[in-house]
Design a protein around this motif. Structure first.
Motif, short mmCIF file in Angstrom:
data_model
loop_
_atom_site.label_atom_id
_atom_site.label_comp_id
_atom_site.label_asym_id
_atom_site.label_seq_id
_atom_site.Cartn_x
_atom_site.Cartn_y
_atom_site.Cartn_z
N PRO A 96 7.86 0.53 -1.98
CA PRO A 96 6.39 0.53 -2.09
C PRO A 96 5.75 1.88 -1.74
CG PRO A 96 7.11 -1.44 -0.97
CD PRO A 96 8.33 -0.59 -1.17
N PHE A 97 6.36 2.63 -0.82
CA PHE A 97 5.82 3.94 -0.47
C PHE A 97 5.90 4.89 -1.66
CE2 PHE A 97 6.41 8.21 1.36
CZ PHE A 97 5.18 8.32 1.98
N THR A 98 7.03 4.89 -2.36
CA THR A 98 7.19 5.74 -3.54
C THR A 98 6.21 5.34 -4.63
OG1 THR A 98 9.54 5.93 -3.00
CG2 THR A 98 8.86 6.59 -5.22
N ILE A 122 -14.12 21.66 -8.08
CA ILE A 122 -13.06 20.80 -8.61
C ILE A 122 -11.70 21.25 -8.06
CG2 ILE A 122 -11.82 20.15 -10.71
CD1 ILE A 122 -14.57 20.33 -12.14
N PHE A 123 -11.47 22.56 -8.03
CA PHE A 123 -10.21 23.08 -7.51
C PHE A 123 -10.05 22.74 -6.04
CE2 PHE A 123 -7.81 26.59 -5.53
CZ PHE A 123 -6.60 26.36 -6.14
N MET A 124 -11.11 22.91 -5.26
CA MET A 124 -11.02 22.60 -3.83
C MET A 124 -10.82 21.10 -3.59
SD MET A 124 -10.74 25.10 -2.19
CE MET A 124 -11.10 26.72 -1.76
N TYR A 125 -11.43 20.26 -4.41
CA TYR A 125 -11.21 18.82 -4.29
C TYR A 125 -9.75 18.48 -4.56
CZ TYR A 125 -11.46 13.83 -5.12
OH TYR A 125 -11.23 12.49 -5.07
N PHE A 126 -9.19 19.05 -5.62
CA PHE A 126 -7.78 18.81 -5.92
C PHE A 126 -6.90 19.31 -4.77
CE2 PHE A 126 -8.84 17.84 -10.27
CZ PHE A 126 -7.78 17.10 -10.72
N MET A 127 -7.21 20.49 -4.23
CA MET A 127 -6.39 21.04 -3.14
C MET A 127 -6.48 20.14 -1.89
SD MET A 127 -4.83 23.56 -4.32
CE MET A 127 -4.15 24.17 -2.82
N TYR A 128 -7.68 19.64 -1.59
CA TYR A 128 -7.84 18.74 -0.46
C TYR A 128 -7.02 17.47 -0.65
CZ TYR A 128 -10.06 15.27 2.54
OH TYR A 128 -10.27 14.26 3.43
N CYS A 129 -7.11 16.88 -1.83
CA CYS A 129 -6.37 15.65 -2.10
C CYS A 129 -4.86 15.86 -2.08
CB CYS A 129 -6.80 15.06 -3.44
SG CYS A 129 -8.47 14.42 -3.43
N VAL A 130 -4.41 16.98 -2.62
CA VAL A 130 -2.98 17.28 -2.60
C VAL A 130 -2.49 17.50 -1.17
CG1 VAL A 130 -1.28 19.04 -3.24
CG2 VAL A 130 -2.83 18.13 -4.96
N ALA A 131 -3.26 18.23 -0.37
CA ALA A 131 -2.88 18.47 1.03
C ALA A 131 -2.86 17.15 1.81
CB ALA A 131 -3.83 19.46 1.67
N LEU A 132 -3.87 16.31 1.60
CA LEU A 132 -3.92 15.02 2.28
C LEU A 132 -2.75 14.13 1.88
CD1 LEU A 132 -5.81 13.42 4.21
CD2 LEU A 132 -6.86 12.47 2.17
N GLY A 133 -2.42 14.10 0.59
CA GLY A 133 -1.30 13.31 0.13
C GLY A 133 0.04 13.84 0.61
N ALA A 134 0.19 15.17 0.63
CA ALA A 134 1.44 15.77 1.11
C ALA A 134 1.63 15.51 2.60
CB ALA A 134 1.46 17.26 0.81
N LEU A 135 0.56 15.61 3.37
CA LEU A 135 0.68 15.31 4.80
C LEU A 135 0.99 13.84 5.04
CD1 LEU A 135 -2.22 17.44 6.33
CD2 LEU A 135 0.23 17.78 6.59
N GLY A 136 0.39 12.97 4.25
CA GLY A 136 0.71 11.55 4.36
C GLY A 136 2.15 11.26 4.00
N ALA A 137 2.66 11.95 2.98
CA ALA A 137 4.07 11.76 2.57
C ALA A 137 5.01 12.28 3.65
CB ALA A 137 4.33 12.45 1.25
N LEU A 138 4.66 13.39 4.28
CA LEU A 138 5.51 13.92 5.35
C LEU A 138 5.52 13.01 6.57
CD1 LEU A 138 4.69 17.73 5.19
CD2 LEU A 138 6.82 16.60 4.56
N ARG A 139 4.39 12.39 6.86
CA ARG A 139 4.31 11.47 7.99
C ARG A 139 4.91 10.10 7.67
NH1 ARG A 139 -1.65 11.31 9.91
NH2 ARG A 139 -1.87 11.14 7.66
N GLY A 140 5.09 9.80 6.39
CA GLY A 140 5.65 8.52 6.01
C GLY A 140 4.63 7.42 5.87
N ARG A 141 3.35 7.79 5.84
CA ARG A 141 2.28 6.82 5.67
C ARG A 141 1.46 7.22 4.45
NH1 ARG A 141 -0.82 7.11 10.97
NH2 ARG A 141 0.65 8.66 11.64
N VAL A 142 0.92 6.24 3.80
CA VAL A 142 0.09 6.49 2.63
C VAL A 142 -1.26 7.00 3.09
CG1 VAL A 142 -0.98 5.48 0.59
CG2 VAL A 142 1.28 4.73 1.32
N ALA A 143 -1.71 8.12 2.53
CA ALA A 143 -3.02 8.66 2.88
C ALA A 143 -4.09 7.82 2.23
CB ALA A 143 -3.13 10.11 2.42
N GLU A 144 -5.11 7.50 2.97
CA GLU A 144 -6.20 6.67 2.43
C GLU A 144 -7.48 7.46 2.44
OE1 GLU A 144 -6.44 2.88 4.27
OE2 GLU A 144 -4.29 2.62 4.19
#
Length: 124
Positions: A62-64, A102-124
């Motif tokens: 489910p995480f993947t 738009i670029f900064m929004y994408f960068m924020y979302c990518v950073a938030l998702g990458a940090l969530g993936a590193l922590r093992g939790r889904v970023a919300e």
């Protein structure tokens, strides 16, 4: 989250042109992927479909699946963003501000998702 990051690169071209450090840290390592991704008109749509298929595959963890769902949803944000850019089509300060936002929004979302993936939790 590499797909949304590569997708967002053209929106940040004004930032890359004005910041050599950003160009060296982000653009240079991703340049082969950016060129390959944007060489075909349908690569973007095919990657969205592939990530969506990954999210719908019940045999995966489910995480993947949630990471694939987040990435495909983030890549779909480009459609209303491109509509806004066509509406404010004339190159100028408003268009540059929209592209940077738009670029900064994408960068924020990518950073938030990458940090969530590193922590093992889904970023919300």
């Amino acid at each position: 989250f590499l797909g949304p990051l590569v997708l967002a690169i053209p929106y940040g071209m004004q930032l890359f042109a004005s910041s050599p450090m950003l160009r060296e840290l982000l653009l240079r390592p991703l340049l082969p992927l950016v060129l390959a991704f944007h060489s075909s008109r349908f690569a973007n749509l095919l990657s969205i479909v592939a990530l969506y298929a990954l999210a719908r595959n019940r045999s995966l963890h489910p995480f993947t699946r949630s990471i694939g769902r987040q990435a495909s949803t983030l890549m779909m944000v480009q459609f209303p963003a491109n509509f806004l850019l066509q509406f404010f089509g004339a190159p100028g300060p408003i268009s540059n501000l929209l592209r940077g936002g738009i670029f900064m929004y994408f960068m924020y979302c990518v950073a938030l998702g990458a940090l969530g993936a590193l922590r093992g939790r889904v970023a919300e």
